[in-house]
Design an enzyme around this catalytic site. Structure first.
Site, short mmCIF file in Angstrom:
data_model
loop_
_atom_site.label_atom_id
_atom_site.label_comp_id
_atom_site.label_asym_id
_atom_site.label_seq_id
_atom_site.Cartn_x
_atom_site.Cartn_y
_atom_site.Cartn_z
CG ASP A 182 1.67 0.79 6.89
OD1 ASP A 182 2.72 0.22 6.55
OD2 ASP A 182 1.42 1.13 8.07
CG ASP A 233 0.61 6.64 4.17
OD1 ASP A 233 1.05 6.62 5.33
OD2 ASP A 233 -0.31 5.89 3.76
#
Ligand SMILES: [Zn+2]
Length: 430
Positions: free
Chosen positions: A254, A252
């Site tokens: 952020d 992922d």
């Protein structure tokens, strides 16, 4: 008929301390001329004809390969009257080149699934396809930029200005050309594809970039030759052929790679965690593909355009690349299921297969890179990430950075402080 050209005219000056009596293409790699690896690869992919463009000490090449009978492929020679860079020999064969053809460099060790490359060229209806890959020194490599359909929109020959912000897409020195490309090559002029042709070719015809993690490396110095031999011996060269299953770390973005300041939509708000590059570099060295999968509802909310999101990703790739780290691909979901907000883009306000917790982005990468999900991991900070990983069937690691401290009922396989510890776990499991 399947045709390839191999530029085999190089002298191998920088390899002269090993052998100075043979052309570069005959340089033994684990006892076999480098050119033989390429010939074998072409034969395996049912190529029928190969043109060797030769010059320096070409007699050695002809003596070894002959007409190709022993290698199961028809070998033809074009002896350059004088060295004309990489372009001249290709142009000189114009009258023989009536179908799309592959161009390889005789000093590049490569092992790739050429069928995937050819299929890509066809699917894109490309006039030219350049093989590209990310590397750990993009700042001193020839770089490309592409649009969201992999169409080349810029080519930056090195050296680069200090402040160039780039995608880590390096020209890997293998091309498919339709015969029309020959119209843009000048006869009898010394020229080089990277320096003289590619910077403007995409303005004239449709040039696409085929981005692959497969092994393509030149062996033009004793040190590089040694590394290539090591890579063959360790199995790395063949393992990366996309015919074979790949292991992958899905990251992922952020809250994992960069500080999550919520709905980041400007490059200036994007800040890598100080350990991000080192961690990703470790994964690169462990032989994992690293693929970013990120929900970016900032697009559907109208906070930024895909072009602006791309600018954020260029900043990420440039900063990682500056520290020798790279990702294989970045998948983003621009959608968001709930409409009714001010400034939103209705066409993106739709339910989709890509937004995590759906596994769409992970599965798309799986198809593209032939990923073995059982050997793969996802690292994320939010329960949505973990669910996406579970939906895809990979091992999940939740980090406590970003939204990672929010309690949730979704249970990951591991729950650790940050990407650093996540990589430790992966290293232990490998
Ligand atoms: Zn989506």
């Amino acid at each position: 008929m399947k045709v390839a050209l191999i530029l085999a005219g190089g002298k191998g000056t920088r390899l002269s301390e090993i052998r100075s009596d043979i052309p570069k293409a005959m340089m033994p790699v684990l006892g076999k001329p480098i050119l033989e690896y390429q010939i074998n690869l072409l034969k395996e992919h049912a190529f029928t004809d190969v043109w060797l463009i030769v010059n320096h000490l070409y007699g050695h090449i002809e003596e070894y390969f002959g007409n190709g009978g022993q290698f199961g492929i028809n070998i033809h020679y074009y002896i350059e009257p004088k060295a004309l860079g990489t372009v001249g020999g290709v142009k000189a064969l114009e009258k023989h080149l009536k179908v799309p053809f592959l161009v390889l460099y005789g000093d590049v060790m490569m092992n790739m699934d050429l069928n995937r490359l050819i299929q890509f060229h066809r699917d894109k209806k490309a006039s030219a396809t350049l093989v590209v890959h990310p590397n750990d020194h993009p700042y001193d490599s020839d770089l490309l930029d592409v649009d969201e359909h992999d169409k080349v929109c810029a080519f930056y020959a090195k050296p680069h200005p200090q402040d160039l912000v780039y995608r880590n897409l390096v020209n890997a020195a293998a091309y498919i050309f339709n015969p029309e490309v020959l119209n843009f090559l000048e006869a009898n002029v010394k020229a080089d594809f990277g320096r003289d042709i590619f910077p403007t070719l995409h303005e004239k015809i449709d040039v696409f970039a085929y981005n692959t993690p497969e092994y393509l490396k030149d062996m033009g110095t004793p040190d590089r030759l040694h590394k290539v031999e090591e890579a063959i011996t360790s199995g790395k060269v063949s393992a990366r052929n996309l015919n074979n299953k790949q292991k992958c770390i899905y990251l992922d973005r952020d809250g994992v790679i960069n500080i999550d300041t919520d709905l980041i939509h400007r490059p200036e708000d994007f800040e890598l965690y100080p350990y991000a590059a080192d961690s990703i570099k470790r994964l690169n060295k462990m032989g994992y593909l690293v693929v970013v999968v990120t929900n970016q509802s900032v697009i559907s909310r109208g906070l930024c355009t895909i072009k602006e999101l791309t600018a954020i990703h260029k900043k990420m790739e440039t900063e990682l690349g500056g520290q020798g780290a790279f990702v294989e691909a970045i998948y983003f979901c621009p959608h968001h299921p709930h409409g009714g907000f001010e400034g939103e883009i209705p066409s993106y306000k739709i339910p989709c297969e890509c937004r995590k917790p759906s596994a769409g982005m992970l599965l798309e990468a799986k198809e593209r890179f032939n990923i073995d999900l059982e050997q793969s991991f996802l690292v994320g900070d939010s329960p949505r990430d973990i669910e996406a990983g579970q939906n895809a069937g990979v091992t999940t690691i939740r980090v406590k950075t970003g939204h990672g401290l929010k309690p949730h009922t979704v249970v990951p396989n591991y729950y650790v402080d940050s990407l650093v510890e996540a990589v430790d776990i992966i290293a232990n499991e490998t």
